[in-house]
Write a protein that holds these residues in place. Structure first.
Motif: not given
Ligand SMILES: Nc1ncnc2c1ncn2[C@@H]1O[C@H](COP(=O)(O)OP(=O)(O)OP(=O)(O)O)[C@@H](O)[C@H]1O
Ligand SMILES: [Mg+2]
Length: 345
Positions: A51-59, A215-222, A229-237
């Motif tokens: 909850k509350g994190e931004t997980l980015s997916v890159v590739g 709004r305490q949103l949780t993001y999956l950011f592609i 991605v480096e700027h906004i993520s908590t974790r990166v896949a």
């Protein structure tokens, strides 16, 4: 640690494209039989989103990012695996039982023009989901729409205009408003800024980040833009050919990528203050997801490949601090890199 908001286990999404020229023939009982042709877009993907994190997916393009997103949000049924929202398994729910999750999870797409109905006024576009998902009076719906328009920076007095009357950036703001208006908890943003003018991109990113805070949103950011991605993520896949090859907190990933594919991918971004070029070139092209390589999907392009890589699928292993990578030879590669940078220093 808090329980994950969303978790996926061993997710596969394959598309059956049989019936075309790509079908292979196999001889069975003296007769040719057509084999099914499958695009293996997503394979054995597992991760959790807190909850509350931004997980980015890159590739790279075609590695399965959008397919993964669409499968998670329920637009495609997975072929295998499980998707949990909090405690509840949601990948096999009936449409009626899925309904509450359709408000909790929203998606923002790359092309705001394609995701907005061109024949609907902004007001209708924004009121429709509220009317469907939330029990509010007519006046409350109006208020809610005006509030969300203000939050995304579109003048509520423009609510009676059509999408074509807005600029690209404004349209993406309206798509974001459409996602926010039902009070979601989780948003998947699939390349939300890559179709926009560079000058507008930062504004839309800031809008997404402000909305997350408020709004305490949780993001999956592609995204395939690694500096974003480096700027906004908590974790990166990091994905390659439908599989996750590395998953780590953002700083750990950018400071010390472990997987040879991530190392090559990151070496392509110019970094301020870094001396010399350490660009690692990956030879060859990405193989087709119709015929996945055996063993490690990256083996055909990996500079460190050995026989085992062509035979055995490497597991995502934990290297501490939530840093996971799927490669048989991480320890060796890391030791070798440390040695070379020792020589360079
Ligand atoms: N509906 C579909 N039917 C058949 N194949 C599909 C379908 N959707 C995607 N694919 C294939 O699945 C693979 C993954 O595609 P996907 O769109 O998920 O990649 P992506 O990582 O989002 O790429 P991009 O960065 O270009 O958006 C590709 O080989 C693509 O051609
Ligand atoms: Mg995509």
């Amino acid at each position: 640690m808090e329980a994950p908001l969303l978790s996926i286990h061993n997710l596969d999404k394959h598309f059956d494209i049989s019936g075309g020229l790509l079908d292979q023939l196999r001889w069975k009982g003296g007769k040719p039989v057509r084999e099914r042709t499958m695009v293996r877009a997503v394979n054995r993907v597992s991760f959790e989103i807190r909850k509350g994190e931004t997980l980015s997916v890159v590739g790279e393009s075609g590695c399965g990012k959008s397919t993964l997103a669409r499968t998670i949000i329920g637009l495609y049924p997975p072929n295998r695996g499980e998707i949990f929202y909090r405690e509840e398994r949601i990948d096999r729910l009936s449409p009626a039982r899925m309904l509450p999750y359709r408000t909790k999870m929203q998606m923002v797409f790359q092309d705001p023009y394609a995701s907005l109905n061109p024949r609907m006024r902004v007001r209708e576009t924004l009121e429709e989901p509220v009317r469907f998902h939330r029990r509010l009076s007519g006046a409350e719906i109006k208020d809610c729409v005006a509030q969300v328009m203000e939050q995304v920076g579109v003048d509520p007095s423009w609510a009676d205009r059509y999408p074509h009357e807005f600029s690209g950036g404004q349209r993406q703001r309206i798509s974001i408003a459409r996602a926010l208006v039902v009070n979601p908890e989780f948003i998947i943003a699939d390349e939300p800024i890559s179709a926009l003018d560079v000058s507008i991109q930062a504004q839309i990113l800031n809008l997404l980040m402000d909305a997350q805070q408020e709004r305490q949103l949780t993001y999956l950011f592609i995204s395939h833009d690694l500096s974003v991605v480096e700027h906004i993520s908590t974790r990166v896949a990091v994905m390659y050919l439908g599989t996750v090859c590395e998953l780590a907190p953002v700083d750990a990933l950018f400071d010390g990528p472990l997987h040879p594919y991530t190392q090559a991918l990151l070496s392509a971004i110019p970094r301020l203050g870094e001396k010399g070029s350490r660009h690692i070139k990956i030879e060859g092209d990405v193989p087709t997801p119709i015929q996945l390589p055996t063993g490690c999907v990256f083996h055909g392009r990996c500079p460190h490949v050995r026989t085992v890589c062509t035979e055995t699928v490497p597991k995502l292993r934990d290297f501490g601090g939530g840093h996971f990578a799927a490669c048989h030879f991480i320890e060796e590669i890391t030791a070798r890199r440390a040695e070379t940078s020792g020589h360079l220093a």
